[in-house]
Design an enzyme around this catalytic site. Structure first.
Site, PDB file in Angstrom:
ATOM      1  N   ARG A   1     -40.972   1.880  -7.444  1.00  0.00           N
ATOM      2  CA  ARG A   1     -41.850   1.104  -6.558  1.00  0.00           C
ATOM      3  C   ARG A   1     -41.063   0.424  -5.437  1.00  0.00           C
ATOM      4  O   ARG A   1     -41.518   0.357  -4.293  1.00  0.00           O
ATOM      5  CB  ARG A   1     -42.626   0.055  -7.373  1.00  0.00           C
ATOM      6  CG  ARG A   1     -43.669  -0.635  -6.534  1.00  0.00           C
ATOM      7  CD  ARG A   1     -44.695  -1.381  -7.350  1.00  0.00           C
ATOM      8  NE  ARG A   1     -45.899  -1.594  -6.570  1.00  0.00           N
ATOM      9  CZ  ARG A   1     -46.452  -2.786  -6.358  1.00  0.00           C
ATOM     10  NH1 ARG A   1     -45.909  -3.852  -6.885  1.00  0.00           N
ATOM     11  NH2 ARG A   1     -47.543  -2.888  -5.643  1.00  0.00           N
TER      12      ARG A   1
ATOM     13  N   HIS B   1     -41.848   0.649  -1.434  1.00  0.00           N
ATOM     14  CA  HIS B   1     -42.077  -0.530  -0.588  1.00  0.00           C
ATOM     15  C   HIS B   1     -40.993  -0.671   0.480  1.00  0.00           C
ATOM     16  O   HIS B   1     -41.233  -1.271   1.521  1.00  0.00           O
ATOM     17  CB  HIS B   1     -42.179  -1.789  -1.461  1.00  0.00           C
ATOM     18  CG  HIS B   1     -43.528  -1.924  -2.104  1.00  0.00           C
ATOM     19  ND1 HIS B   1     -44.213  -3.103  -2.197  1.00  0.00           N
ATOM     20  CD2 HIS B   1     -44.345  -0.993  -2.664  1.00  0.00           C
ATOM     21  CE1 HIS B   1     -45.376  -2.896  -2.795  1.00  0.00           C
ATOM     22  NE2 HIS B   1     -45.469  -1.629  -3.098  1.00  0.00           N
TER      23      HIS B   1
ATOM     24  N   ASN C   1     -45.847  -8.283  -1.932  1.00  0.00           N
ATOM     25  CA  ASN C   1     -44.655  -8.110  -2.769  1.00  0.00           C
ATOM     26  C   ASN C   1     -44.404  -9.262  -3.741  1.00  0.00           C
ATOM     27  O   ASN C   1     -43.763  -9.068  -4.775  1.00  0.00           O
ATOM     28  CB  ASN C   1     -43.410  -7.970  -1.880  1.00  0.00           C
ATOM     29  CG  ASN C   1     -43.381  -6.653  -1.122  1.00  0.00           C
ATOM     30  OD1 ASN C   1     -44.051  -5.690  -1.524  1.00  0.00           O
ATOM     31  ND2 ASN C   1     -42.630  -6.599  -0.036  1.00  0.00           N
TER      32      ASN C   1
ATOM     33  N   HIS D   1     -47.969   6.322 -10.465  1.00  0.00           N
ATOM     34  CA  HIS D   1     -48.631   5.365 -11.374  1.00  0.00           C
ATOM     35  C   HIS D   1     -48.793   5.923 -12.789  1.00  0.00           C
ATOM     36  O   HIS D   1     -49.453   5.313 -13.616  1.00  0.00           O
ATOM     37  CB  HIS D   1     -49.996   4.948 -10.790  1.00  0.00           C
ATOM     38  CG  HIS D   1     -49.874   4.102  -9.562  1.00  0.00           C
ATOM     39  ND1 HIS D   1     -50.946   3.669  -8.832  1.00  0.00           N
ATOM     40  CD2 HIS D   1     -48.783   3.585  -8.932  1.00  0.00           C
ATOM     41  CE1 HIS D   1     -50.525   2.937  -7.809  1.00  0.00           C
ATOM     42  NE2 HIS D   1     -49.213   2.876  -7.834  1.00  0.00           N
TER      43      HIS D   1
HETATM   44  C1  HEM Z   1     -51.574   5.034  -2.809  1.00  0.00           C
HETATM   45  C2  HEM Z   1     -51.487   3.753  -2.578  1.00  0.00           C
HETATM   46  C3  HEM Z   1     -50.907   2.783  -3.572  1.00  0.00           C
HETATM   47  C4  HEM Z   1     -51.460   1.616  -3.955  1.00  0.00           C
HETATM   48  C5  HEM Z   1     -52.776   1.029  -3.469  1.00  0.00           C
HETATM   49  C6  HEM Z   1     -50.589   1.034  -4.936  1.00  0.00           C
HETATM   50  C7  HEM Z   1     -50.810  -0.164  -5.547  1.00  0.00           C
HETATM   51  C8  HEM Z   1     -50.107  -0.610  -6.648  1.00  0.00           C
HETATM   52  C9  HEM Z   1     -50.427  -1.796  -7.386  1.00  0.00           C
HETATM   53  C10 HEM Z   1     -51.553  -2.760  -7.070  1.00  0.00           C
HETATM   54  C11 HEM Z   1     -49.545  -1.878  -8.421  1.00  0.00           C
HETATM   55  C12 HEM Z   1     -49.465  -2.983  -9.477  1.00  0.00           C
HETATM   56  C13 HEM Z   1     -48.552  -4.069  -8.975  1.00  0.00           C
HETATM   57  C14 HEM Z   1     -48.693  -5.355  -9.728  1.00  0.00           C
HETATM   58  O1  HEM Z   1     -49.745  -5.613 -10.282  1.00  0.00           O
HETATM   59  O2  HEM Z   1     -47.714  -6.115  -9.766  1.00  0.00           O
HETATM   60  C15 HEM Z   1     -48.663  -0.758  -8.335  1.00  0.00           C
HETATM   61  C16 HEM Z   1     -47.640  -0.498  -9.196  1.00  0.00           C
HETATM   62  C17 HEM Z   1     -46.774   0.554  -9.062  1.00  0.00           C
HETATM   63  N1  HEM Z   1     -46.712   1.431  -8.006  1.00  0.00           N
HETATM   64 FE1  HEM Z   1     -48.129   1.674  -6.595  1.00  0.00          FE
HETATM   65  N2  HEM Z   1     -49.515   1.859  -5.129  1.00  0.00           N
HETATM   66  C18 HEM Z   1     -49.662   2.945  -4.306  1.00  0.00           C
HETATM   67  C19 HEM Z   1     -48.767   3.984  -4.155  1.00  0.00           C
HETATM   68  C20 HEM Z   1     -47.564   4.071  -4.817  1.00  0.00           C
HETATM   69  C21 HEM Z   1     -46.510   5.009  -4.505  1.00  0.00           C
HETATM   70  C22 HEM Z   1     -46.549   5.995  -3.357  1.00  0.00           C
HETATM   71  C23 HEM Z   1     -45.513   4.802  -5.403  1.00  0.00           C
HETATM   72  C24 HEM Z   1     -44.176   5.479  -5.516  1.00  0.00           C
HETATM   73  C25 HEM Z   1     -43.935   6.696  -5.101  1.00  0.00           C
HETATM   74  C26 HEM Z   1     -45.950   3.745  -6.284  1.00  0.00           C
HETATM   75  C27 HEM Z   1     -45.252   3.293  -7.378  1.00  0.00           C
HETATM   76  C28 HEM Z   1     -45.688   2.293  -8.231  1.00  0.00           C
HETATM   77  C29 HEM Z   1     -45.069   2.001  -9.505  1.00  0.00           C
HETATM   78  C30 HEM Z   1     -43.941   2.774 -10.159  1.00  0.00           C
HETATM   79  C31 HEM Z   1     -45.748   0.895 -10.016  1.00  0.00           C
HETATM   80  C32 HEM Z   1     -45.433   0.162 -11.336  1.00  0.00           C
HETATM   81  C33 HEM Z   1     -44.439  -0.953 -11.069  1.00  0.00           C
HETATM   82  C34 HEM Z   1     -44.152  -1.811 -12.290  1.00  0.00           C
HETATM   83  O3  HEM Z   1     -44.242  -1.336 -13.418  1.00  0.00           O
HETATM   84  O4  HEM Z   1     -43.811  -2.981 -12.084  1.00  0.00           O
HETATM   85  N3  HEM Z   1     -47.178   3.305  -5.889  1.00  0.00           N
HETATM   86  N4  HEM Z   1     -49.007  -0.008  -7.231  1.00  0.00           N
END
Ligand code: HEM
Length: 333
Positions: A64, A68, A96, A195
């Site tokens: 993530r 970002h 963030n 995800h």
């Molecule tokens: C398509 C649009 C995307 C949206 C709207 C989005 C949104 C989010 C949100 C809301 C979370 C939870 C964060 C939290 O509650 O603290 C999350 C977690 C995460 N996102 Fe996305 N994301 C997107 C695309 C991506 C992309 C492109 C990647 C990487 C290639 C990614 C990787 C991750 C990962 C690995 C997590 C888990 C992080 C953790 O375990 O702390 N996301 N994302």
């Protein structure tokens, strides 16, 4: 809405957004550190192995962070910068804050590389390689990582809120944010497969489990048992904003295609994920979700390609004005 109208609408949305950075031919090469720091890949891999072995969640944190980083000023390590008197970093930006971790893992890798080959390997490159290793170490695909990024001397606090997609974004908004970075609808759906690992906080899925717009929509259902389970840990109001649940409740620590299978069942945890399959505007995204749910290899192949494309997002200015930071948290003095 027919697919022609949908495409037209999308073109309008995208054309009104100015393009600042793109995923186009940056001067990156696979053997960039071959002479100057030949052990770089091995050292990053070793540290990532330790980090993921001690806690598989670390893979999600690093993946993530890389995303970002790339969506704000290009992949330039800007997300790693701490706030100082002279510089407002991205860590405290609303998208963030409380949501990015894993910085210490990058610090550790950087320290190691500074003792092995001082002043050579950029933080942006470290993060890109570490993200690839993170995916691989939890069962995902391998891809070669082009290298030679420079670290920025600036950060994009405000740009973080503009460029980064959020759980509350609708499908068109998400598509336009990806297109602004030079990434296609296919890239977006494949990269969302990230995800399949990691967690989301209650504040990011509360609307989905209590709100009107997600639950009452027949196109966007969520199973009763799953819902009760989520509600028991994420109350409707007051507190527990940071309580986490897995985004892929089946195999939260494994990089596989079950994220897409969950979307087919209407059980995506965050609304923006479920939109890929359930939005009435998402004819193409629905087709892609179905394909990746049925065909794990197609997902792995596309994910690898799209990660390289995302990793190549550049801000040309960083190549002219960038540096190799000695400490990823601070611009060199
Ligand atoms: C398509 C649009 C995307 C949206 C709207 C989005 C949104 C989010 C949100 C809301 C979370 C939870 C964060 C939290 O509650 O603290 C999350 C977690 C995460 N996102 Fe996305 N994301 C997107 C695309 C991506 C992309 C492109 C990647 C990487 C290639 C990614 C990787 C991750 C990962 C690995 C997590 C888990 C992080 C953790 O375990 O702390 N996301 N994302």
């Amino acid at each position: 809405m027919g697919s022609v109208q949908w495409t037209l609408l999308l073109l309008v949305v995208v054309s009104i957004c100015s393009v600042h950075v793109h995923a186009s031919d940056p001067p990156l090469t696979l053997d960039y550190y071959k002479k100057t720091c030949p052990a770089v890949l091995e050292l990053v891999r070793k540290e990532m192995e330790c980090a993921v072995l001690s806690d598989p969640r670390n893979a999600a944190l690093i993946l993530r962070l890389h995303f970002h980083d790339c969506f704000v000023q290009g992949c330039d390590g800007s997300v790693l910068l701490d706030d100082t008197i002279d510089l407002q970093g991205e860590k405290e930006a609303p998208t963030n804050k409380n949501a990015l971790k894993g910085f210490r893992i990058i610090d550790k890798i950087k320290n190691l590389l500074e003792s092995e080959c001082p002043g050579i390997v950029s933080c942006a490159d470290i993060l890109t390689v570490a993200a690839r290793d993170a995916v691989l170490l939890v069962g995902g695909p391998y891809w070669d990582v082009p290298l030679g990024r420079k670290d920025s001397k600036t950060a994009g606090y405000e740009l973080s809120s503009i460029n980064l997609p959020t759980a509350a974004d609708g499908l068109l908004s998400i598509i336009s944010k990806f297109m602004e970075q030079g990434l296609s609808v296919t890239d977006m759906v494949a990269l969302s497969g990230a995800h399949t690992i990691g967690m989301a906080r209650c504040v990011n899925f509360r609307d989905r489990i209590y709100g009107d717009y997600a639950l009452t929509s027949e196109a966007n259902p969520i199973s009763e048992a799953y819902l009760q389970n989520l509600r028991s840990s994420c109350p409707p109001a007051g507190g527990e904003d940071n309580k986490e649940s897995a985004m892929d409740y089946e195999t939260p620590e494994l990089f596989d295609n079950s994220y897409y299978q969950i979307l087919l069942r209407g059980q995506g945890l965050i609304n923006s994920d479920q939109e890929l399959y359930s939005s009435i505007l998402g004819i193409e995204t629905k087709r892609l979700v179905q394909n990746y749910a049925e065909n794990p290899l197609a997902f792995f192949e596309q994910f690898s390609q799209s990660m390289v494309k995302m990793g190549n997002i550049t801000n040309p200015e960083t190549y002219v004005d960038g540096e190799v930071r000695r400490n990823c948290r601070f611009v060199n003095t």
